[in-house]
Design an enzyme around this catalytic site. Structure first.
Site, PDB file in Angstrom:
ATOM      1  N   ASP A 285       0.852  -1.140  -0.271  1.00  9.71           N
ATOM      2  CA  ASP A 285       0.363  -0.496   0.304  1.00  9.71           C
ATOM      3  C   ASP A 285       0.885   1.128  -0.238  1.00  9.71           C
ATOM      4  O   ASP A 285       0.741   2.302   0.498  1.00  9.71           O
ATOM      5  CB  ASP A 285      -0.969   0.211   0.924  1.00  9.71           C
ATOM      6  CG  ASP A 285      -0.272   0.701   2.687  1.00  9.71           C
ATOM      7  OD1 ASP A 285       1.145  -0.142   2.515  1.00  9.71           O
ATOM      8  OD2 ASP A 285      -1.019   0.591   3.525  1.00  9.71           O
TER       9      ASP A 285
ATOM     10  N   HIS B 181      26.752   8.911 -15.593  1.00  8.21           N
ATOM     11  CA  HIS B 181      25.754   8.681 -14.357  1.00  8.21           C
ATOM     12  C   HIS B 181      25.874   7.442 -13.054  1.00  8.21           C
ATOM     13  O   HIS B 181      24.634   7.032 -12.739  1.00  8.21           O
ATOM     14  CB  HIS B 181      24.225   8.544 -15.536  1.00  8.21           C
ATOM     15  CG  HIS B 181      24.539   9.034 -16.312  1.00  8.21           C
ATOM     16  ND1 HIS B 181      22.726   9.150 -17.437  1.00  8.21           N
ATOM     17  CD2 HIS B 181      23.841  10.684 -16.317  1.00  8.21           C
ATOM     18  CE1 HIS B 181      22.605  10.502 -17.881  1.00  8.21           C
ATOM     19  NE2 HIS B 181      24.051  11.327 -17.257  1.00  8.21           N
TER      20      HIS B 181
ATOM     21  N   ASP C 218      28.123  15.868  -8.742  1.00  9.24           N
ATOM     22  CA  ASP C 218      26.503  16.490  -9.276  1.00  9.24           C
ATOM     23  C   ASP C 218      25.965  16.120  -9.077  1.00  9.24           C
ATOM     24  O   ASP C 218      25.188  15.298  -8.638  1.00  9.24           O
ATOM     25  CB  ASP C 218      26.499  15.415 -10.706  1.00  9.24           C
ATOM     26  CG  ASP C 218      25.636  16.053 -11.921  1.00  9.24           C
ATOM     27  OD1 ASP C 218      25.045  17.268 -11.205  1.00  9.24           O
ATOM     28  OD2 ASP C 218      26.150  16.025 -13.473  1.00  9.24           O
TER      29      ASP C 218
ATOM     30  N   ASP D 262      21.266  23.077 -10.444  1.00 10.50           N
ATOM     31  CA  ASP D 262      22.047  21.935 -11.337  1.00 10.50           C
ATOM     32  C   ASP D 262      23.674  21.806 -11.529  1.00 10.50           C
ATOM     33  O   ASP D 262      23.990  22.740 -11.933  1.00 10.50           O
ATOM     34  CB  ASP D 262      21.548  21.180 -12.403  1.00 10.50           C
ATOM     35  CG  ASP D 262      21.904  20.113 -13.135  1.00 10.50           C
ATOM     36  OD1 ASP D 262      22.936  19.663 -12.167  1.00 10.50           O
ATOM     37  OD2 ASP D 262      21.487  19.148 -14.592  1.00 10.50           O
TER      38      ASP D 262
ATOM     39  N   HIS E 103      30.011  13.481 -23.095  1.00 11.87           N
ATOM     40  CA  HIS E 103      27.994  13.913 -23.470  1.00 11.87           C
ATOM     41  C   HIS E 103      28.433  15.901 -24.512  1.00 11.87           C
ATOM     42  O   HIS E 103      29.465  16.341 -23.871  1.00 11.87           O
ATOM     43  CB  HIS E 103      27.551  14.079 -21.455  1.00 11.87           C
ATOM     44  CG  HIS E 103      28.574  15.060 -20.697  1.00 11.87           C
ATOM     45  ND1 HIS E 103      28.614  16.049 -20.707  1.00 11.87           N
ATOM     46  CD2 HIS E 103      29.892  14.669 -19.910  1.00 11.87           C
ATOM     47  CE1 HIS E 103      29.311  16.560 -20.047  1.00 11.87           C
ATOM     48  NE2 HIS E 103      30.159  15.471 -19.501  1.00 11.87           N
TER      49      HIS E 103
ATOM     50  N   HIS F 104      21.900  22.291 -21.109  1.00 16.41           N
ATOM     51  CA  HIS F 104      20.778  21.917 -21.966  1.00 16.41           C
ATOM     52  C   HIS F 104      19.801  22.744 -20.318  1.00 16.41           C
ATOM     53  O   HIS F 104      20.351  23.387 -19.662  1.00 16.41           O
ATOM     54  CB  HIS F 104      20.202  20.331 -20.702  1.00 16.41           C
ATOM     55  CG  HIS F 104      20.992  20.455 -19.233  1.00 16.41           C
ATOM     56  ND1 HIS F 104      19.926  20.873 -18.474  1.00 16.41           N
ATOM     57  CD2 HIS F 104      22.227  19.140 -18.369  1.00 16.41           C
ATOM     58  CE1 HIS F 104      20.560  20.793 -17.061  1.00 16.41           C
ATOM     59  NE2 HIS F 104      21.541  19.632 -17.685  1.00 16.41           N
TER      60      HIS F 104
ATOM     61  N   HIS G  66      15.987  18.228 -16.265  1.00 14.94           N
ATOM     62  CA  HIS G  66      16.690  18.902 -17.973  1.00 14.94           C
ATOM     63  C   HIS G  66      15.137  19.451 -18.651  1.00 14.94           C
ATOM     64  O   HIS G  66      14.421  18.389 -19.139  1.00 14.94           O
ATOM     65  CB  HIS G  66      16.181  17.760 -19.119  1.00 14.94           C
ATOM     66  CG  HIS G  66      18.538  16.619 -18.312  1.00 14.94           C
ATOM     67  ND1 HIS G  66      18.156  15.364 -18.548  1.00 14.94           N
ATOM     68  CD2 HIS G  66      19.259  17.425 -17.866  1.00 14.94           C
ATOM     69  CE1 HIS G  66      19.711  15.175 -18.222  1.00 14.94           C
ATOM     70  NE2 HIS G  66      20.307  15.912 -18.126  1.00 14.94           N
TER      71      HIS G  66
ATOM     72  N   GLU H 123      28.118  22.624 -18.312  1.00 10.02           N
ATOM     73  CA  GLU H 123      29.096  21.511 -17.806  1.00 10.02           C
ATOM     74  C   GLU H 123      30.119  20.634 -18.471  1.00 10.02           C
ATOM     75  O   GLU H 123      29.257  19.180 -18.809  1.00 10.02           O
ATOM     76  CB  GLU H 123      27.891  20.775 -17.011  1.00 10.02           C
ATOM     77  CG  GLU H 123      26.701  20.282 -17.578  1.00 10.02           C
ATOM     78  CD  GLU H 123      26.062  19.204 -17.939  1.00 10.02           C
ATOM     79  OE1 GLU H 123      26.020  17.937 -16.796  1.00 10.02           O
ATOM     80  OE2 GLU H 123      24.771  19.826 -18.001  1.00 10.02           O
TER      81      GLU H 123
ATOM     82  N   TYR I  73      37.539  13.216 -18.852  1.00 11.78           N
ATOM     83  CA  TYR I  73      37.328  11.400 -17.938  1.00 11.78           C
ATOM     84  C   TYR I  73      38.897  10.721 -19.246  1.00 11.78           C
ATOM     85  O   TYR I  73      38.008   9.969 -19.910  1.00 11.78           O
ATOM     86  CB  TYR I  73      36.175  11.459 -18.087  1.00 11.78           C
ATOM     87  CG  TYR I  73      34.999  12.050 -17.738  1.00 11.78           C
ATOM     88  CD1 TYR I  73      34.163  12.256 -16.901  1.00 11.78           C
ATOM     89  CD2 TYR I  73      34.255  12.636 -19.202  1.00 11.78           C
ATOM     90  CE1 TYR I  73      33.558  13.176 -16.255  1.00 11.78           C
ATOM     91  CE2 TYR I  73      32.600  13.791 -18.859  1.00 11.78           C
ATOM     92  CZ  TYR I  73      32.918  13.814 -17.472  1.00 11.78           C
ATOM     93  OH  TYR I  73      31.797  14.729 -17.345  1.00 11.78           O
TER      94      TYR I  73
ATOM     95  N   ARG J 117      34.594  17.342 -14.250  1.00 10.45           N
ATOM     96  CA  ARG J 117      33.187  18.223 -14.398  1.00 10.45           C
ATOM     97  C   ARG J 117      33.120  19.060 -13.580  1.00 10.45           C
ATOM     98  O   ARG J 117      33.417  19.275 -12.593  1.00 10.45           O
ATOM     99  CB  ARG J 117      32.691  17.252 -14.414  1.00 10.45           C
ATOM    100  CG  ARG J 117      31.151  17.958 -15.668  1.00 10.45           C
ATOM    101  CD  ARG J 117      30.308  16.916 -15.515  1.00 10.45           C
ATOM    102  NE  ARG J 117      29.002  16.123 -14.552  1.00 10.45           N
ATOM    103  CZ  ARG J 117      29.416  15.045 -14.405  1.00 10.45           C
ATOM    104  NH1 ARG J 117      29.751  13.953 -15.312  1.00 10.45           N
ATOM    105  NH2 ARG J 117      28.071  14.420 -13.495  1.00 10.45           N
TER     106      ARG J 117
ATOM    107  N   GLU K 161      30.243  22.130 -13.421  1.00  6.10           N
ATOM    108  CA  GLU K 161      28.367  22.650 -14.317  1.00  6.10           C
ATOM    109  C   GLU K 161      28.120  23.955 -13.273  1.00  6.10           C
ATOM    110  O   GLU K 161      28.571  23.814 -11.709  1.00  6.10           O
ATOM    111  CB  GLU K 161      28.316  21.734 -14.048  1.00  6.10           C
ATOM    112  CG  GLU K 161      26.675  21.702 -14.522  1.00  6.10           C
ATOM    113  CD  GLU K 161      25.613  20.706 -14.234  1.00  6.10           C
ATOM    114  OE1 GLU K 161      24.445  20.390 -14.779  1.00  6.10           O
ATOM    115  OE2 GLU K 161      25.844  20.057 -13.460  1.00  6.10           O
TER     116      GLU K 161
END
Length: 429
Positions: free
Chosen positions: A41, A246, A263, A274, A355, A359, A366, A384, A388, A397, A399
């Protein structure tokens, strides 16, 4: 609400902007999100449909908005439907909007209970030719669970098959991409809360601390400042984990001599920050780490300088790629032979920076908004870049969140430390 709400004048303005984009004799319908189940539930925390929130400021389940700008009776041009509360609901679930509270939040005068929806819809449809219905058309969306909007599309078309149906999502993408001042103010609060979390980490981090302990420090600072928590699943990646874009397990121990990539962003009032920062676990960058770090910082600043009104995002990404290519040559990660033999569809720099650079940011992390039309003032973007290096177990990185202005930009994260010297000084106080 835990957060400080924005004035109803914003939502009145947003509805007017949408009404101006609708065809004559149109009806637009927006539903709230469902409360989704977990197991047994249990349920997930409710998160309002961002389009409905953008148009009303209403942050409650089982809500519906009808917009019919050309209806003869002015009182029927904007109607908000809410779940009717009761003593039982108040005891088990807590307070729900009253009619008066919903008006103060949204500026909509005609507020009714959801039980009246079908009858009112029938009245409006009788004098409407065009029906605008909502769907999730985000470029990255992978919709597997049927939404309230999707269920309504089926029932509405079955009940009224001869109307002309249209997608409202493209219109909402245009509107939401350009932020009003009130929205930027709310984003600033989210960024300021994120700053508090980061500064907390600068004095907390040391060898032996775990990634999940860092996550806990962030969430503590976020919630105590009226945030619901993380705007998205946080990435707390030490050492080689930073090379997993990620990475969200957040389970390893931070080691002396490693960098840690974080991040994270706070949510505030459904708007999202972000941020990414990469810092040394022991408080000092090694010579190699510092060279890579400074290279990423130069790429970020070069990218921010390119972001201007009129620039095409696709061209922007290509220009940033050239800046990154130059930095990778300087780090001796690439040479001229790599560039000469590269595949134009996947340039050589993509080996170390795979990447995109930016964005849209807003009610979605996003956020919606076209990536194929020129940039406009009022848009908000992340910037960003990252490098790597799998073979070195090294990932960096950085951002920041940037508001596009008529003659430049405004950095919502201007107060969050990013210079290597300042980070080292703060960590070694």
């Amino acid at each position: 609400m835990k957060y400080r709400t924005l004035p109803k004048s914003l939502y009145i303005k947003n509805r007017k902007k949408l009404a101006q984009k609708l065809l004559p004799k149109s009806l637009a319908v927006f539903h709230s999100n469902d409360i989704l189940p977990t197991n047994a539930d249990g349920t997930m925390r409710f998160r309002q449909n961002n389009d409905l929130f953008y148009l009303t400021g209403i942050d409650q389940e089982e809500s519906i908005l009808l917009l019919c700008p050309d209806f003869p009776d002015p009182n029927m041009r904007e109607i908000l439907f809410l779940r009717e509360t009761s003593d039982h609901i108040a005891i088990w679930e807590g307070h729900k909007y009253t009619v008066e509270e919903a008006f103060e939040a949204s500026g909509i005068e005609n507020i009714q209970w959801v039980e009246n929806f079908d009858g009112v819809l029938n009245t409006l449809m009788a004098l409407s030719d065009h029906v605008f219905l909502n769907t999730n058309e985000h470029l990255r969306a992978a919709v597997q669970v049927q939404t309230r909007d999707a269920r309504f599309i089926k029932t509405c078309k079955a009940r009224y098959p001869l109307h002309q149906y249209h997608r409202v999502a493209p219109l909402m993408h245009q509107l939401r991409a350009v932020k009003e001042k009130e929205e930027i103010d709310q984003l600033q609060v989210a960024c300021d809360i994120t700053e508090k979390g980061f500064r907390r980490i600068l004095s907390f981090l040391q060898p032996g601390v775990t990634e999940y302990e860092i996550e806990a420090e962030f969430i503590h600072e976020f919630v105590r400042n009226r945030s619901k928590g993380f705007a998205y699943e946080p990435i707390i990646a030490t050492g080689k984990n930073a090379c997993v874009l990620h990475y969200i397990e957040n389970k390893e121990t931070c080691k002396d001599g490693d960098l840690i990539l974080m991040d994270v962003g706070a949510e505030y009032g459904n708007y999202n920050a972000d941020m990414t920062r990469t810092i040394p676990v022991n408080g000092r960058f090694s010579e190699r780490q510092r060279k890579v770090y400074d290279a990423v910082l130069r790429v970020q600043r070069g990218a921010i300088d390119i972001l201007r009104p009129g620039v095409n995002i696709q061209d922007y990404h290509k220009e940033v790629g050239l800046i990154m290519q130059s930095e990778l040559l300087g780090l001796r990660l690439l040479d001229q032979t790599d560039i000469k033999n590269q595949d134009p569809k996947w340039p050589a720099y993509k080996k170390y920076f795979m990447h995109g650079t930016s964005h849209h940011l807003g009610l979605d992390v996003h956020d919606v908004g076209t990536m194929h039309e020129p940039i406009s003032p009022g848009m908000v973007f992340t910037v960003e870049p990252g490098i790597y290096i799998q073979e070195e177990g090294l990932g960096v990185r950085l951002e920041n969140d940037i508001v596009i202005e008529e003659k430049g930009f405004f950095d919502l994260m201007r107060n969050i430390p990013i210079e290597a010297e300042e980070i080292e000084d703060l960590m070694n106080k």
